[in-house]
Design an enzyme around this catalytic site. Structure first.
Site, PDB file in Angstrom:
ATOM      1  N   HIS A  38       0.830  -1.220   0.000  1.00  0.00           N
ATOM      2  CA  HIS A  38       0.000   0.000   0.000  1.00  0.00           C
ATOM      3  C   HIS A  38       0.857   1.259   0.000  1.00  0.00           C
ATOM      4  O   HIS A  38       2.036   1.222   0.357  1.00  0.00           O
ATOM      5  CB  HIS A  38      -0.979   0.022   1.181  1.00  0.00           C
ATOM      6  N   GLU A  96       7.538   1.056   5.182  1.00  0.00           N
ATOM      7  CA  GLU A  96       6.956   0.010   6.040  1.00  0.00           C
ATOM      8  C   GLU A  96       7.163  -1.330   5.349  1.00  0.00           C
ATOM      9  O   GLU A  96       7.027  -1.424   4.120  1.00  0.00           O
ATOM     10  CB  GLU A  96       5.451   0.281   6.233  1.00  0.00           C
ATOM     11  N   HIS A 141       3.760   7.101   3.804  1.00  0.00           N
ATOM     12  CA  HIS A 141       4.714   5.981   3.691  1.00  0.00           C
ATOM     13  C   HIS A 141       4.311   5.034   2.567  1.00  0.00           C
ATOM     14  O   HIS A 141       3.187   5.097   2.071  1.00  0.00           O
ATOM     15  CB  HIS A 141       4.861   5.230   5.019  1.00  0.00           C
TER      16      HIS A 141
HETATM   17  C1  LIG Z   1      -2.338   1.129  10.005  1.00  0.00           C
HETATM   18  C2  LIG Z   1      -1.294   0.328  10.704  1.00  0.00           C
HETATM   19  C3  LIG Z   1       0.019   0.277   9.928  1.00  0.00           C
HETATM   20  C4  LIG Z   1      -0.206  -0.577   8.669  1.00  0.00           C
HETATM   21  O1  LIG Z   1      -0.490  -1.771   8.921  1.00  0.00           O
HETATM   22  O2  LIG Z   1      -0.144  -0.089   7.530  1.00  0.00           O
HETATM   23  C5  LIG Z   1       0.528   1.661   9.635  1.00  0.00           C
HETATM   24  O3  LIG Z   1       0.797   2.089   8.528  1.00  0.00           O
HETATM   25  S1  LIG Z   1       0.697   2.645  11.041  1.00  0.00           S
HETATM   26  C6  LIG Z   1       1.240   4.252  10.374  1.00  0.00           C
HETATM   27  C7  LIG Z   1       1.653   5.199  11.480  1.00  0.00           C
HETATM   28  N1  LIG Z   1       2.817   4.728  12.198  1.00  0.00           N
HETATM   29  C8  LIG Z   1       4.065   5.107  11.835  1.00  0.00           C
HETATM   30  O4  LIG Z   1       4.269   5.894  10.941  1.00  0.00           O
HETATM   31  C9  LIG Z   1       5.189   4.492  12.659  1.00  0.00           C
HETATM   32  C10 LIG Z   1       6.555   4.880  12.109  1.00  0.00           C
HETATM   33  N2  LIG Z   1       6.722   6.336  12.090  1.00  0.00           N
HETATM   34  C11 LIG Z   1       7.304   7.002  13.136  1.00  0.00           C
HETATM   35  O5  LIG Z   1       7.680   6.446  14.143  1.00  0.00           O
HETATM   36  C12 LIG Z   1       7.493   8.502  12.934  1.00  0.00           C
HETATM   37  O6  LIG Z   1       6.581   8.956  11.963  1.00  0.00           O
HETATM   38  C13 LIG Z   1       8.934   8.883  12.478  1.00  0.00           C
HETATM   39  C14 LIG Z   1       9.255   8.297  11.120  1.00  0.00           C
HETATM   40  C15 LIG Z   1       9.932   8.416  13.524  1.00  0.00           C
HETATM   41  C16 LIG Z   1       8.997  10.403  12.336  1.00  0.00           C
HETATM   42  O7  LIG Z   1       8.716  10.976  13.583  1.00  0.00           O
HETATM   43  P1  LIG Z   1       8.246  12.518  13.642  1.00  0.00           P
HETATM   44  O8  LIG Z   1       7.937  12.793  15.076  1.00  0.00           O
HETATM   45  O9  LIG Z   1       7.211  12.766  12.621  1.00  0.00           O
HETATM   46  O10 LIG Z   1       9.372  13.482  13.179  1.00  0.00           O
HETATM   47  P2  LIG Z   1      10.925  13.513  13.385  1.00  0.00           P
HETATM   48  O11 LIG Z   1      11.246  14.930  13.622  1.00  0.00           O
HETATM   49  O12 LIG Z   1      11.443  12.477  14.341  1.00  0.00           O
HETATM   50  O13 LIG Z   1      11.359  13.083  11.891  1.00  0.00           O
HETATM   51  C17 LIG Z   1      12.722  12.893  11.610  1.00  0.00           C
HETATM   52  C18 LIG Z   1      12.936  13.326  10.173  1.00  0.00           C
HETATM   53  O14 LIG Z   1      12.138  12.462   9.324  1.00  0.00           O
HETATM   54  C19 LIG Z   1      11.254  13.268   8.561  1.00  0.00           C
HETATM   55  N3  LIG Z   1       9.999  12.552   8.435  1.00  0.00           N
HETATM   56  C20 LIG Z   1       9.084  12.325   9.403  1.00  0.00           C
HETATM   57  N4  LIG Z   1       8.045  11.612   8.918  1.00  0.00           N
HETATM   58  C21 LIG Z   1       8.307  11.406   7.613  1.00  0.00           C
HETATM   59  C22 LIG Z   1       7.612  10.759   6.550  1.00  0.00           C
HETATM   60  N5  LIG Z   1       6.426  10.189   6.770  1.00  0.00           N
HETATM   61  N6  LIG Z   1       8.177  10.736   5.323  1.00  0.00           N
HETATM   62  C23 LIG Z   1       9.378  11.321   5.101  1.00  0.00           C
HETATM   63  N7  LIG Z   1      10.114  11.976   6.054  1.00  0.00           N
HETATM   64  C24 LIG Z   1       9.555  12.005   7.293  1.00  0.00           C
HETATM   65  C25 LIG Z   1      11.091  14.572   9.302  1.00  0.00           C
HETATM   66  O15 LIG Z   1      10.728  15.591   8.410  1.00  0.00           O
HETATM   67  C26 LIG Z   1      12.477  14.758   9.886  1.00  0.00           C
HETATM   68  O16 LIG Z   1      13.309  15.222   8.850  1.00  0.00           O
HETATM   69  P3  LIG Z   1      14.311  16.458   9.161  1.00  0.00           P
HETATM   70  O17 LIG Z   1      13.409  17.564   9.659  1.00  0.00           O
HETATM   71  O18 LIG Z   1      14.946  16.740   7.827  1.00  0.00           O
HETATM   72  O19 LIG Z   1      15.235  15.914  10.216  1.00  0.00           O
HETATM   73 CO   LIG Z   2       0.860   1.379   6.510  1.00  0.00          CO
END
Ligand SMILES: CC[C@@H](C(=O)O)C(=O)SCCNC(=O)CCNC(=O)[C@H](O)C(C)(C)COP(=O)(O)OP(=O)(O)OC[C@H]1O[C@@H](n2cnc3c(N)ncnc32)[C@H](O)[C@@H]1OP(=O)(O)O
Ligand SMILES: [Co+2]
Length: 136
Positions: free
Chosen positions: A7, A130, A79
């Site tokens: 997905h 993922e 994602h």
């Molecule tokens: C429905 C259930 C399951 C399925 O079966 O399909 C799911 O899909 S659950 C979906 C929701 N759960 C998750 O997304 C879990 C994993 N994600 C995380 O733990 C967090 O989103 C993260 C990836 C750790 C990011 O945490 P966040 O608090 O948003 O920000 P940070 O400041 O720590 O981010 C660091 C860095 O990464 C960039 N970032 C954040 N999210 C994304 C993204 N989705 N795509 C691309 N880049 C992302 C963020 O901009 C930061 O970048 P810099 O600012 O340049 O450091």
């Molecule tokens: Co998902």
């Protein structure tokens, strides 16, 4: 290692409105909302002939999607999910290559009742990846 695209997830501020857009404007089949507190999201699936779109909105204060929504108020692609034959072997291979697995590396059960893991976006072309264990 990675197989089918399971997905593409789109984070949205209003899941009901997004589901209606996909159903009414795009004529797609959209599932009923599923609350997944262990993932901090509520999701609907848009079932397409060759893959799915996962529409998701934050659920609860600690949602991992909260900050993404602050940075992308109207939503956006959140994602991509690829299927793997063996999620533990995939995890161990990625760790050995120095990739960051989000969390403690223990797979959680995802929306399809299968183990999932997330890989840090900074290690994968700025894209949150993922992995989902392919169903047997
Ligand atoms: C429905 C259930 C399951 C399925 O079966 O399909 C799911 O899909 S659950 C979906 C929701 N759960 C998750 O997304 C879990 C994993 N994600 C995380 O733990 C967090 O989103 C993260 C990836 C750790 C990011 O945490 P966040 O608090 O948003 O920000 P940070 O400041 O720590 O981010 C660091 C860095 O990464 C960039 N970032 C954040 N999210 C994304 C993204 N989705 N795509 C691309 N880049 C992302 C963020 O901009 C930061 O970048 P810099 O600012 O340049 O450091
Ligand atoms: Co998902």
């Amino acid at each position: 290692m990675i197989g089918r695209l399971n997905h593409v997830a789109i984070a949205v501020p209003d899941l009901k409105a997004a589901a209606a857009t996909y159903r009414d404007a795009l004529g797609a089949k959209v599932s009923a909302p599923q609350e997944l507190p262990e993932h901090g999201v509520t999701v609907c699936f848009v079932n397409l002939p060759n893959t799915k779109i996962e529409l998701l909105e934050p659920l609860g204060k600690a949602s991992p999607v909260a900050k993404f929504m602050q940075d992308n108020a109207s939503g956006g692609i959140h994602h991509v999910c690829y299927e793997v034959d063996d999620i533990i072997a995939a995890r161990d291979r990625l760790l050995a290559q120095g990739a960051r697995i989000i969390g403690d590396g223990t797979p959680k059960i995802g929306a399809h009742g299968l183990p999932v893991l997330f890989l840090h976006p900074k290690d994968f072309c700025g894209t949150l990846v993922e992995l989902e264990q392919r169903s047997a």
